[in-house]
Design a protein around this motif. Structure first.
Motif, PDB file in Angstrom:
ATOM      1  N   GLU A   1      10.434  -1.058  14.203  1.00 38.51           N
ATOM      2  CA  GLU A   1      10.508  -0.353  13.008  1.00 38.51           C
ATOM      3  C   GLU A   1      11.427   0.382  12.521  1.00 38.51           C
TER       4      GLU A   1
ATOM      5  N   SER B   1       0.853  -1.245  -0.139  1.00 40.86           N
ATOM      6  CA  SER B   1       0.176  -0.083  -0.104  1.00 40.86           C
ATOM      7  C   SER B   1       0.892   1.318  -0.033  1.00 40.86           C
ATOM      8  N   PRO B   2       0.384   2.399  -0.379  1.00 40.64           N
ATOM      9  CA  PRO B   2       0.854   3.407  -0.355  1.00 40.64           C
ATOM     10  C   PRO B   2       1.816   3.962   0.803  1.00 40.64           C
ATOM     11  N   LYS B   3       0.947   3.655   2.016  1.00 34.37           N
ATOM     12  CA  LYS B   3       1.516   3.906   3.731  1.00 34.37           C
ATOM     13  C   LYS B   3       2.523   2.703   3.739  1.00 34.37           C
ATOM     14  N   GLU B   4       2.340   1.585   3.454  1.00 36.36           N
ATOM     15  CA  GLU B   4       3.439   0.770   3.669  1.00 36.36           C
ATOM     16  C   GLU B   4       4.670   0.945   2.943  1.00 36.36           C
TER      17      GLU B   4
ATOM     18  N   ASP C   1      11.036   5.409   4.080  1.00 31.92           N
ATOM     19  CA  ASP C   1      11.664   6.296   5.305  1.00 31.92           C
ATOM     20  C   ASP C   1      12.713   5.324   5.971  1.00 31.92           C
TER      21      ASP C   1
ATOM     22  N   GLN D   1       5.651   3.999   1.879  1.00 36.52           N
ATOM     23  CA  GLN D   1       6.174   5.118   2.375  1.00 36.52           C
ATOM     24  C   GLN D   1       7.202   4.671   3.517  1.00 36.52           C
ATOM     25  N   ALA D   2       6.785   3.979   4.461  1.00 38.73           N
ATOM     26  CA  ALA D   2       7.446   3.546   5.683  1.00 38.73           C
ATOM     27  C   ALA D   2       8.529   2.729   5.208  1.00 38.73           C
ATOM     28  N   TYR D   3       8.584   2.018   4.200  1.00 37.28           N
ATOM     29  CA  TYR D   3       9.785   1.129   3.433  1.00 37.28           C
ATOM     30  C   TYR D   3      10.821   2.256   3.254  1.00 37.28           C
TER      31      TYR D   3
END
Length: 145
Positions: A74, A31-34, A40, A36-38
């Motif tokens: 994380e 997903s876009p959120k996932e 980051d 982005q976390a990757y």
């Protein structure tokens, strides 16, 4: 959940110690959120393919595809190899024909051929890894998945 898919492999330049290190490259999807976390967690080390998909690099092969899980703190991500680890442990634990059948299943899971394409030749019915039913109609050991 993030998922990595095998893209390519290459060997880094040779060193004084011998051949260069083999590196496997995977594309990362989620997903876009996932994603982005990757991105980051990768920071300045983030690499993308020509289509803008983030890439995951490893000196280990994780099969044709694999889930990518966040570290407990994380701070990064790691491939979820739990299913492959369990199969490898079973193959080691049982040995003989059972271990061979499990090891074959593991090899199929790791290979792109086994993960994405059907077998081109049937197994013989007397093979311990055969998934053909026996006289009682039950499938044999090779039907592990």
């Amino acid at each position: 959940m993030l998922k990595i898919t095998f893209k390519s492999q290459y060997r880094k330049a040779s060193t004084a110690a011998g051949r260069g290190r083999l590196t496997f490259v995977y594309t990362v999807a989620g997903s876009p959120k996932e994603l982005q976390a990757y991105a980051d967690t990768q920071g300045e080390y983030l690499r993308e393919d020509d289509n803008g998909k983030p890439l995951f690099f490893s000196t280990r092969y994780y099969g044709a595809s694999c889930n990518l899980l966040p570290n407990a703190d994380e701070s990064g991500f790691y491939p979820d190899t739990s299913e492959l680890d369990q199969l490898a442990a079973l193959a080691d634990q049982y040995g003989g024909a059972v271990g061979d059948a499990i090891a074959k299943k593991l090899a199929d899971k790791l290979s792109a051929r086994g993960a994405n394409k059907p077998r081109t030749s049937p197994e013989s019915s007397d093979s311990p890894a055969s998934s053909k039913p026996d006289k009682s109609g039950k499938k044999k050991l090779g039907d592990l998945g």
